[in-house]
Design an enzyme around this catalytic site. Structure first.
Site, PDB file in Angstrom:
ATOM      1  N   ASP A 141       7.804   1.267  -7.557  1.00  0.00           N
ATOM      2  CA  ASP A 141       8.408   0.952  -8.851  1.00  0.00           C
ATOM      3  C   ASP A 141       8.553  -0.557  -9.010  1.00  0.00           C
ATOM      4  O   ASP A 141       8.922  -1.258  -8.060  1.00  0.00           O
ATOM      5  CB  ASP A 141       9.798   1.583  -8.943  1.00  0.00           C
ATOM      6  CG  ASP A 141       9.775   3.073  -8.672  1.00  0.00           C
ATOM      7  OD1 ASP A 141       9.265   3.805  -9.519  1.00  0.00           O
ATOM      8  OD2 ASP A 141      10.241   3.492  -7.591  1.00  0.00           O
ATOM      9  N   GLU A 150       2.799   4.908  -4.089  1.00  0.00           N
ATOM     10  CA  GLU A 150       3.413   4.678  -5.399  1.00  0.00           C
ATOM     11  C   GLU A 150       4.641   3.819  -5.181  1.00  0.00           C
ATOM     12  O   GLU A 150       5.345   3.958  -4.179  1.00  0.00           O
ATOM     13  CB  GLU A 150       3.795   6.022  -6.026  1.00  0.00           C
ATOM     14  CG  GLU A 150       4.466   5.932  -7.390  1.00  0.00           C
ATOM     15  CD  GLU A 150       5.987   5.899  -7.323  1.00  0.00           C
ATOM     16  OE1 GLU A 150       6.618   5.726  -8.378  1.00  0.00           O
ATOM     17  OE2 GLU A 150       6.554   6.046  -6.218  1.00  0.00           O
ATOM     18  N   HIS A 193       5.365   8.550  -1.947  1.00  0.00           N
ATOM     19  CA  HIS A 193       6.329   8.239  -2.998  1.00  0.00           C
ATOM     20  C   HIS A 193       7.209   7.051  -2.610  1.00  0.00           C
ATOM     21  O   HIS A 193       7.767   7.008  -1.515  1.00  0.00           O
ATOM     22  CB  HIS A 193       7.187   9.484  -3.237  1.00  0.00           C
ATOM     23  CG  HIS A 193       8.141   9.379  -4.367  1.00  0.00           C
ATOM     24  ND1 HIS A 193       9.453   9.755  -4.275  1.00  0.00           N
ATOM     25  CD2 HIS A 193       7.973   8.949  -5.643  1.00  0.00           C
ATOM     26  CE1 HIS A 193      10.060   9.590  -5.427  1.00  0.00           C
ATOM     27  NE2 HIS A 193       9.193   9.088  -6.284  1.00  0.00           N
ATOM     28  N   GLU A 250       4.315   1.981 -10.783  1.00  0.00           N
ATOM     29  CA  GLU A 250       5.134   2.482 -11.877  1.00  0.00           C
ATOM     30  C   GLU A 250       5.879   1.315 -12.495  1.00  0.00           C
ATOM     31  O   GLU A 250       6.746   0.700 -11.862  1.00  0.00           O
ATOM     32  CB  GLU A 250       6.130   3.547 -11.429  1.00  0.00           C
ATOM     33  CG  GLU A 250       6.935   4.039 -12.631  1.00  0.00           C
ATOM     34  CD  GLU A 250       8.011   5.057 -12.312  1.00  0.00           C
ATOM     35  OE1 GLU A 250       8.931   5.212 -13.155  1.00  0.00           O
ATOM     36  OE2 GLU A 250       7.947   5.686 -11.249  1.00  0.00           O
ATOM     37  N   HIS A 265      13.800   0.584  -7.684  1.00  0.00           N
ATOM     38  CA  HIS A 265      13.818   1.759  -8.557  1.00  0.00           C
ATOM     39  C   HIS A 265      14.964   1.730  -9.550  1.00  0.00           C
ATOM     40  O   HIS A 265      14.782   2.004 -10.731  1.00  0.00           O
ATOM     41  CB  HIS A 265      13.907   3.033  -7.705  1.00  0.00           C
ATOM     42  CG  HIS A 265      13.961   4.290  -8.502  1.00  0.00           C
ATOM     43  ND1 HIS A 265      15.148   4.813  -9.002  1.00  0.00           N
ATOM     44  CD2 HIS A 265      12.982   5.141  -8.895  1.00  0.00           C
ATOM     45  CE1 HIS A 265      14.886   5.918  -9.661  1.00  0.00           C
ATOM     46  NE2 HIS A 265      13.590   6.147  -9.621  1.00  0.00           N
TER      47      HIS A 265
END
Length: 243
Positions: free
Chosen positions: A41, A39, A12, A106, A54
């Site tokens: 952002d 993952e 993450h 993301e 993020h």
């Protein structure tokens, strides 16, 4: 020959809780530990550059202040995000390519920048088909629509913290291959229904391996994990299974 199964364990925000989030250092750490997928952002700087971060503001993860969307590249890339500047999207994906990592990107637009963010991300991908397997996800329906139109051959997942009444029809309309769901939403019945609709389910964000075992047992395809070291035996076993 059958394609290998995709990784089940996603680090993450790059390095989970073991490295500054959304950094190249975090991605390197995940790869060094043996993870096969990360993952991170992506949103736009004030100059329109896709960068890894993020929050819509800079205070929590950098030594700067103010809104990401109004901070130009010269100022943004002079900041410290944990020993390095906030990375560019292209840098992160190329690094994932070097390590053979699946990159779950993301698309996380600042408010009001949903279309522009997805367009800029898609443009960078189209420019040189950055050297890593890519999976896109977003909470934003608008961003997913843009990605569907601009880079339709690349897989997309819809991120959800709650299930709207129209989720089935919207998943079909958006052409997503998976739902990335808050843990609280994941039930055996929902996973079975999604499978019947041709949708994989992945769950965020896990803290304990026992929960991962339960989720895989009910048919969940993947999990996003924070304490990377706590999940390391399972992630390494997953790596061996993939080959």
């Amino acid at each position: 020959m059958l394609a290998p199964p995709p990784p089940r364990y996603f680090a993450h925000r790059g390095g989970g809780t073991l490295a500054p989030e959304n950094t190249l250092a975090g991605i390197r750490l995940a790869a060094r530990l043996g993870y096969r997928a990360v993952e991170f952002d992506v949103m736009l700087s004030g100059s329109g550059t896709p960068v890894l971060i993020h929050d819509e503001t800079l205070e929590r993860t950098t030594n700067g202040s103010g809104a990401v969307a109004t901070t130009d590249d010269a100022a943004l890339f002079a900041l410290d995000a944990g020993g390095e500047p906030p990375p560019r999207f292209a840098q992160a994906v190329r690094l994932c390519g070097e390590f053979g990592l699946l990159a779950n990107v993301e698309v996380k637009p600042a408010s009001g920048f949903e279309r522009q963010t997805a367009q800029r991300v898609a443009a960078e991908v189209r420019a040189d088909w950055l050297a890593s397997p890519l999976l896109f996800s977003s909470f934003s329906r608008t961003a997913l629509q843009v990605l569907q139109a601009e880079i339709p051959d690349l897989p997309r997942a819809w991120l959800l913290a709650a299930l709207p009444d129209d989720w089935r029809a919207e998943a079909r309309r958006l052409g997503v291959v998976a739902l990335h769901l808050d843990l609280a939403l994941v039930t055996p019945a929902l996973v079975r229904e999604c499978a019947g609709l041709g949708l994989a389910v992945r769950a965020y964000t896990l803290q304990t391996p026992a929960l991962a075992d339960y989720l895989f047992g009910i048919g969940v395809a993947g999990v996003f994990v924070d304490p990377l070291d706590r999940f390391l035996p399972q992630a390494l076993a997953d790596r061996s299974a993939i080959g």
